[in-house]
Design a protein around this motif. Structure first.
Motif, PDB file in Angstrom:
ATOM      1  N   UNK A 252       0.669  -0.952  -0.090  1.00  0.00           N
ATOM      2  CA  UNK A 252       0.000   0.089  -0.272  1.00  0.00           C
ATOM      3  C   UNK A 252       0.642   1.182   0.559  1.00  0.00           C
ATOM      4  N   UNK A 253       1.843   1.334   0.331  1.00  0.00           N
ATOM      5  CA  UNK A 253       2.966   2.036   0.285  1.00  0.00           C
ATOM      6  C   UNK A 253       3.608   2.407  -1.146  1.00  0.00           C
ATOM      7  N   UNK A 254       4.145   1.187  -1.839  1.00  0.00           N
ATOM      8  CA  UNK A 254       4.676   0.957  -3.453  1.00  0.00           C
ATOM      9  C   UNK A 254       3.629   1.831  -4.275  1.00  0.00           C
ATOM     10  N   UNK A 255       4.156   3.247  -5.215  1.00  0.00           N
ATOM     11  CA  UNK A 255       3.503   3.826  -5.801  1.00  0.00           C
ATOM     12  C   UNK A 255       3.504   3.692  -7.148  1.00  0.00           C
TER      13      UNK A 255
ATOM     14  N   UNK B 200      -2.224  -8.054 -14.285  1.00  0.00           N
ATOM     15  CA  UNK B 200      -1.882  -8.276 -12.696  1.00  0.00           C
ATOM     16  C   UNK B 200      -0.966  -7.202 -12.542  1.00  0.00           C
ATOM     17  N   UNK B 201      -1.379  -8.074 -10.852  1.00  0.00           N
ATOM     18  CA  UNK B 201      -0.426  -6.640  -9.978  1.00  0.00           C
ATOM     19  C   UNK B 201       0.087  -7.568  -8.265  1.00  0.00           C
ATOM     20  N   UNK B 202       1.040  -7.452  -9.075  1.00  0.00           N
ATOM     21  CA  UNK B 202       1.979  -8.234  -8.006  1.00  0.00           C
ATOM     22  C   UNK B 202       3.188  -6.475  -7.325  1.00  0.00           C
ATOM     23  N   UNK B 203       3.863  -7.722  -6.068  1.00  0.00           N
ATOM     24  CA  UNK B 203       4.481  -6.543  -5.435  1.00  0.00           C
ATOM     25  C   UNK B 203       5.473  -6.046  -6.590  1.00  0.00           C
ATOM     26  N   UNK B 204       4.916  -4.444  -6.746  1.00  0.00           N
ATOM     27  CA  UNK B 204       6.456  -3.193  -7.305  1.00  0.00           C
ATOM     28  C   UNK B 204       6.035  -3.933  -8.583  1.00  0.00           C
ATOM     29  N   UNK B 205       5.876  -4.917  -9.309  1.00  0.00           N
ATOM     30  CA  UNK B 205       5.770  -5.223 -10.598  1.00  0.00           C
ATOM     31  C   UNK B 205       4.005  -5.628 -11.050  1.00  0.00           C
ATOM     32  N   UNK B 206       4.057  -4.880 -12.265  1.00  0.00           N
ATOM     33  CA  UNK B 206       2.211  -5.342 -13.062  1.00  0.00           C
ATOM     34  C   UNK B 206       3.149  -5.893 -14.329  1.00  0.00           C
ATOM     35  N   UNK B 207       2.200  -5.721 -15.339  1.00  0.00           N
ATOM     36  CA  UNK B 207       2.207  -6.738 -16.709  1.00  0.00           C
ATOM     37  C   UNK B 207       0.492  -6.078 -16.889  1.00  0.00           C
TER      38      UNK B 207
ATOM     39  N   UNK C 273       9.688   0.979  -7.770  1.00  0.00           N
ATOM     40  CA  UNK C 273      10.217   1.853  -7.130  1.00  0.00           C
ATOM     41  C   UNK C 273      11.989   0.948  -6.337  1.00  0.00           C
ATOM     42  N   UNK C 274      13.113   2.067  -6.753  1.00  0.00           N
ATOM     43  CA  UNK C 274      14.098   1.000  -6.463  1.00  0.00           C
ATOM     44  C   UNK C 274      14.623   0.894  -4.618  1.00  0.00           C
ATOM     45  N   UNK C 275      13.498   1.647  -4.181  1.00  0.00           N
ATOM     46  CA  UNK C 275      13.532   1.921  -2.551  1.00  0.00           C
ATOM     47  C   UNK C 275      13.089   0.166  -1.795  1.00  0.00           C
ATOM     48  N   UNK C 276      14.198   0.273  -0.191  1.00  0.00           N
ATOM     49  CA  UNK C 276      13.606  -1.360   0.211  1.00  0.00           C
ATOM     50  C   UNK C 276      11.986  -0.663   0.270  1.00  0.00           C
ATOM     51  N   UNK C 277      11.116  -1.719   0.294  1.00  0.00           N
ATOM     52  CA  UNK C 277       9.421  -1.431   0.462  1.00  0.00           C
ATOM     53  C   UNK C 277       9.621  -1.661   1.491  1.00  0.00           C
ATOM     54  N   UNK C 278      10.003  -1.761   2.831  1.00  0.00           N
ATOM     55  CA  UNK C 278       9.536  -1.013   3.687  1.00  0.00           C
ATOM     56  C   UNK C 278       9.695  -0.003   3.955  1.00  0.00           C
ATOM     57  N   UNK C 279      10.592   0.875   3.434  1.00  0.00           N
ATOM     58  CA  UNK C 279      10.740   2.400   4.080  1.00  0.00           C
ATOM     59  C   UNK C 279       9.638   3.748   4.317  1.00  0.00           C
ATOM     60  N   UNK C 280       9.352   3.295   3.070  1.00  0.00           N
ATOM     61  CA  UNK C 280       7.896   4.308   2.576  1.00  0.00           C
ATOM     62  C   UNK C 280       6.586   4.085   3.322  1.00  0.00           C
ATOM     63  N   UNK C 281       6.348   3.256   3.880  1.00  0.00           N
ATOM     64  CA  UNK C 281       5.734   2.370   4.880  1.00  0.00           C
ATOM     65  C   UNK C 281       5.719   2.842   5.852  1.00  0.00           C
TER      66      UNK C 281
END
Length: 471
Positions: free
Chosen positions: A172-175, A363-370, A386-394
């Motif tokens: 929910x915090x991944x753009x 298709x929506x997966x974590x930090x990846x879509x097609x 995003x290239x950042x650690x997925x936890x940081x933005x959250x």
């Protein structure tokens, strides 16, 4: 002007010592910049403690070290070797004070603003409500609770005490995930008639066994504290270290299973369908529950896949090697959209879903879509992974909301609704009425045609570990 001046003097008096330094600032400055008792100002660090020092807490600690607005003050675990191991690993980076035993000792001794809770699932709701009652904002790992009923009590507590809550569903915090979710929600695919998501393994039932020798290093009554609401059993390492497999301690299963992975995947469904604060109206068990592999099955690529595109779930195909209780379940929402929990672990979005509408698939997966058509996502507005650690933005979002008192990306209500989908899967599997739709009221959070299922919405709690009253 006189009235405005009086209001300003009253605010400064209430804000105490911190406000005195701000007396020369313009009177229209936002109050969250100055802070207030129990609320850090915009430029102040948030004093945080961590409860539960297993593997997940280590990831949270690394995140805390990357978020400059956090001061990690103290950590706590009921099991002393965990504390010792944690301190040894992180002592070069910070000097958080370790506490062994009851987390309430840490809260009473330290001036904390918030806590991060990364304990076992079965103790999480109890700890969370007590922390809220102590005046702390809470970041708590998913799944946020063991049953639907106790999850609702956690929501009530958050609202009663005005606490800021963030559930650990980082998508929910991944753009990219949010942008893709909004495509679905705003009609880019037209009406969504089908959503496909994984058919995760469920938990196993513990069969009582003779107790094993207690490991060295346990504090007084630590096994009682660890057991929390569950039936008190003699110590066994398969319970202590393998709790994620057993139904008395989680709704997951091997490798986290239904509520461990499902709380991510099914939360992605809610985010995209706009069902964050509601739920399905019907749940259908399509086959008998049986122990089987979670992958290695043939798929209808035309239905389940986006032909010719990358499989977004490849990093999570370790789930295909699992063996556990599974059965296909279909849920129907009031809009008519069907959520089919049919996908196996060796194909498709391990932590997401496939949305099928009148105009295509996404298709929506974590930090990846097609998508199909591919042009749907080949637009300048697509933010990309995003290239950042997925936890940081959250965690940054949580800290920002602590200071503004806003609602977090993964607010406790959203966590309750995704957790409910996981629990509904296990309940209908256990009831076992194949082909018979069970009707669900998402407002009352009860079944309307199955009292047997309603009896599974909560569990008896052991004396001393009842949920705190929040009336």
């Amino acid at each position: 002007m006189k009235r405005e001046s009086m209001n300003r003097r009253g605010f400064l008096h209430a804000a105490g010592v911190r406000a005195a330094a701000a007396m020369s600032l313009p009177c229209l400055i936002s109050s969250h910049v100055l802070g207030a008792p129990g609320r850090p100002g915009a430029n102040e660090k948030v004093n945080v403690g961590i409860i539960g020092l297993g593997g997940r807490s280590r990831a949270l600690t690394k995140t805390c070290l990357e978020v400059p607005q956090i001061r990690l003050v103290s950590v706590c675990d009921v099991f002393k070797p965990r504390c010792d191991e944690y301190v040894k690993k992180f002592e070069a980076n910070h000097h958080a004070k370790p506490y062994v035993g009851d987390f309430r000792r840490m809260i009473a001794a330290e001036k904390l603003d918030a806590v991060m809770i990364a304990t076992t699932t079965h103790s999480r709701a109890w700890i969370t409500i007590l922390a809220m009652q102590a005046g702390l904002d809470v970041y708590f790992e998913k799944p946020m609770c063991l049953t639907i009923a106790e999850g609702r009590e956690v929501v009530k507590a958050a609202r009663r005490y005005g606490r800021v809550t963030q559930v650990g569903t980082q998508q929910r915090s991944l753009p990219l995930n949010n942008w893709a979710s909004d495509l679905v929600k705003n009609g880019a695919l037209g009406k969504i008639h089908t959503v496909l998501a994984p058919n995760f393994v469920g938990p196993d039932k513990w069969v009582d066994q003779p107790g094993q020798p207690m490991p060295d290093g346990g504090s007084e009554n630590w096994w009682d504290l660890w057991t929390n609401q569950a039936v008190f059993r003699p110590y066994h390492p398969q319970l202590h270290f393998g709790w994620k497999r057993w139904s008395d301690y989680t709704a997951g299963g091997r490798c986290f299973g239904v509520d461990g992975w499902g709380s991510h995947s099914y939360d992605q469904v809610n985010r995209a369908l706009g069902t964050d604060e509601t739920g399905p109206v019907e749940i259908l068990l399509e086959e008998p529950l049986r122990v089987m592999e979670s992958g290695k099955f043939v798929h209808d690529a035309e239905l389940t896949g986006i032909v010719g595109d990358e499989d977004t779930g490849k990093p999570y195909h370790g789930m295909s090697k699992l063996v556990g209780p599974r059965a296909k379940v279909t849920m129907t929402f009031a809009t008519g959209t069907k959520l089919k929990l049919h996908l196996d672990g060796d194909r498709g979005p391990g932590l997401g879903a496939i949305f099928i509408g009148e105009k295509g698939k996404l298709e929506i997966n974590r930090n990846k879509i097609v998508s199909n058509p591919k042009e749907l996502i080949r637009v300048p507005e697509n933010p990309g992974p995003t290239q950042r650690d997925e936890n940081v933005a959250h965690v940054e979002n949580w800290i920002r909301c602590i200071k503004t008192r806003g609602r977090c990306n993964a607010d406790v209500e959203y966590g309750q609704r995704s957790n409910t989908l996981c629990d509904l899967v296990n309940i209908v599997r256990d009831v076992g009425r194949v082909g018979e739709p069970l009707k669900w009221d998402p407002v009352a959070e009860r079944f309307t045609n199955c009292e047997e299922a309603n009896r599974m919405l909560s569990r008896p709690r052991r004396k001393g570990y009842e949920l705190p009253k929040t009336g």
